[in-house]
Design an enzyme around this catalytic site. Structure first.
Site, PDB file in Angstrom:
ATOM      1  N   SER A 218      67.948  10.086  28.491  1.00 27.36           N
ATOM      2  CA  SER A 218      67.522  10.223  29.884  1.00 27.36           C
ATOM      3  C   SER A 218      66.044  10.585  29.906  1.00 27.36           C
ATOM      4  CB  SER A 218      68.343  11.295  30.593  1.00 27.36           C
ATOM      5  OG  SER A 218      67.991  12.569  30.083  1.00 27.36           O
ATOM      6  N   LYS A 219      65.528  10.694  31.117  1.00 29.17           N
ATOM      7  CA  LYS A 219      64.090  10.888  31.269  1.00 29.17           C
ATOM      8  C   LYS A 219      63.550  12.102  30.516  1.00 29.17           C
ATOM      9  CE  LYS A 219      62.956   8.662  35.545  1.00 29.17           C
ATOM     10  NZ  LYS A 219      63.012   8.887  36.958  1.00 29.17           N
TER      11      LYS A 219
END
Ligand code: GLU
Length: 469
Positions: free
Chosen positions: A237-238
């Site tokens: 994820s980011k």
């Protein structure tokens, strides 16, 4: 039958590395077997789909060079076709209208949850006659018995029991078709032979196969690719860093490095790490993709990037480097030939951003010296050296790496200094920092006028420092 794969992103964000890897696997499969790669934009979620996202995806695919042979097809332009198929299913009693109110579905769900059952529609409207003029959804009449066998090219055989599946909504109350329906119609109409996608879709596969079979179609082969994890073991994820393909471009990653990196996420060929595109096409086999999730490793991507920066054709690197110089307000036409600069810097940068940063001095005077380098090398002892160098360089009529090399060697000899005692102050004066390509190449590329100007600046700096002390 012609091999056909598709990449079918939903345009609700940028092209992320997971999507890019799926696209790459689909593309490689087709390039290997000689077929067609279809791009399909799954934009039926009108609230979340945006034109910017479509552009971002196209931009990412193009930058990576995963050229498509058909499409882009937009699902929003195919509603008539979906409705026709839905009507066909209704006419054959393979689908039915359902007007169960939300409250009923919610309480059904609660009861099932309490009984620790999997929430599913109970078939309440299966045999009811509902006025199609009144609000309703359309549900697919899923078989009640038997099972669906998926011989997945990555996962192996996976069996789903029909009693686990319920009668899925294929058209919402607002008339819009749902994902499983549109995918089935498209995969069938577009004659997709191999569906290669993320394994978050594995649970949709038996539903899609049931609908295809109801329509009398042969399902394609499926390959569900495992997800990518961050270095802490959780889904990528980011917070693990960049996810967007175009963000990697911004960071100075070469498309060939990213592709090489992505192909190794879940696939290997012995212990080979470097794959040209041709090798990937020749060696990649979807059936050899790992079942287990793979972990994203940024250091390895940088390592590959450095490899490609070192070994790619300098003209290609120059082409890719240009925009990064632009980001630093540098016009590569305003100084030495960029290809020569690349040749001089190829061993020294891990990314194009780094290469642009360490090459800026070839094109414009720097504002400030690297502090440490200036403190060490631009000291009063360097004044005589630099004055001498300035004098010699100002007199030179032949400005080549060879003549410059000779000049620096001669100066060191005449001053009875080691070469470094001349080259280092000179380097800091010219490049602003203690590292640069060979001093001969550096002087040559910077050019005579700029060299003299910068030596003057360094002499001023030394003089100023002397008064401060
Ligand atoms: N549009 C889906 C997604 O972006 C992909 C569907 C598919 O590959 O079947 O997740």
């Amino acid at each position: 039958m012609t091999t056909k794969t598709r990449f079918a992103p939903s345009p609700t964000g940028y092209l992320h590395v997971g999507g890019a890897r799926t696209a790459l696997f689909s593309w490689l499969h087709v390039r290997k077997h000689g077929g067609k790669f279809v791009l399909r934009i799954e934009d039926t979620d009108l609230e979340r789909s945006t034109a910017e996202s479509v552009n971002a995806i196209l931009e990412g695919i193009t930058w990576l060079g995963l050229e498509y042979d058909e499409g882009p097809f937009y699902q929003t332009q195919r509603f008539d076709r979906y409705n026709k198929v839905i009507q066909e299913l209704i006419d054959q009693d393979l689908a039915y209208y359902c007007d169960c109110p939300k409250e009923r579905l919610e309480s059904l769900r609660e009861q099932q949850m309490q009984r620790k059952e999997k929430p599913r529609y109970d078939g309440h409207c299966r045999a009811r006659q509902i006025d199609p003029e009144k609000p309703h959804v359309v549900r697919f009449r899923n078989p009640l018995e038997g099972g669906v066998v998926v011989d997945d090219l990555v996962r192996g055989r996976v069996i789903f029991r029909n009693e686990e599946l319920d009668d899925l909504v294929i058209r919402r109350t607002d008339g819009s078709p749902t994902y499983n329906l549109t995918v089935v119609v498209d995969d069938s109409d577009m004659e997709i032979t191999h569906v290669i996608r993320g394994d978050d879709h594995l649970n949709n596969t038996p539903r899609q196969i049931n609908i295809l079979q109801a329509l009398g179609k042969t399902p394609p082969r499926y390959a569900h690719v495992p997800m990518i994890l961050g270095d802490d073991g959780s889904r990528l994820s980011k917070r693990h860093g960049a996810l967007s393909v175009m963000e990697y471009r911004k960071q100075g990653i070469l498309p060939e490095a990213l592709l090489n990196y992505l192909v190794r996420l879940g696939w290997s060929h012995g212990d080979q790490e470097i794959f040209s595109l041709d090798e990937m096409i020749e060696l990649f086999d979807i059936e050899e993709v790992n079942r287990a999730a793979s972990t994203f490793n940024n250091d390895k991507l940088l390592w590959l990037n450095q490899h490609y920066i070192k070994h790619d054709d300098p003209a290609r690197i120059a082409h890719l480097l240009s925009p990064h110089l632009g980001d630093l307000d540098i016009d590569p036409a305003s100084g030495p030939n960029l290809v020569d600069v690349v040749i001089a810097q190829q061993e020294r940068a891990r990314t194009l951003v780094e290469m642009a940063e360490i090459s800026a001095f070839f094109y414009k005077d720097f504002d400030a010296y690297d502090e440490k380098a200036a403190r060490k090398h631009l000291r009063p002892v360097a004044r005589d050296v630099l004055e001498r160098v300035r004098h010699v360089l100002a007199e030179m009529t032949v400005w080549t790496p060879e003549s410059l090399h000779q000049a620096v060697v001669d100066i060191a000899e005449s001053l009875e200094l080691k070469l470094g005692k001349v080259a280092q102050p000179l380097r800091v004066a010219i490049a602003g920092r203690a590292a640069s390509p060979g001093i001969d190449v550096t002087l040559h590329l910077v050019g005579q006028q700029a060299c003299l100007r910068r030596i003057d600046k360094a002499l001023n700096y030394i003089a100023q420092r002397a008064t401060e002390n």
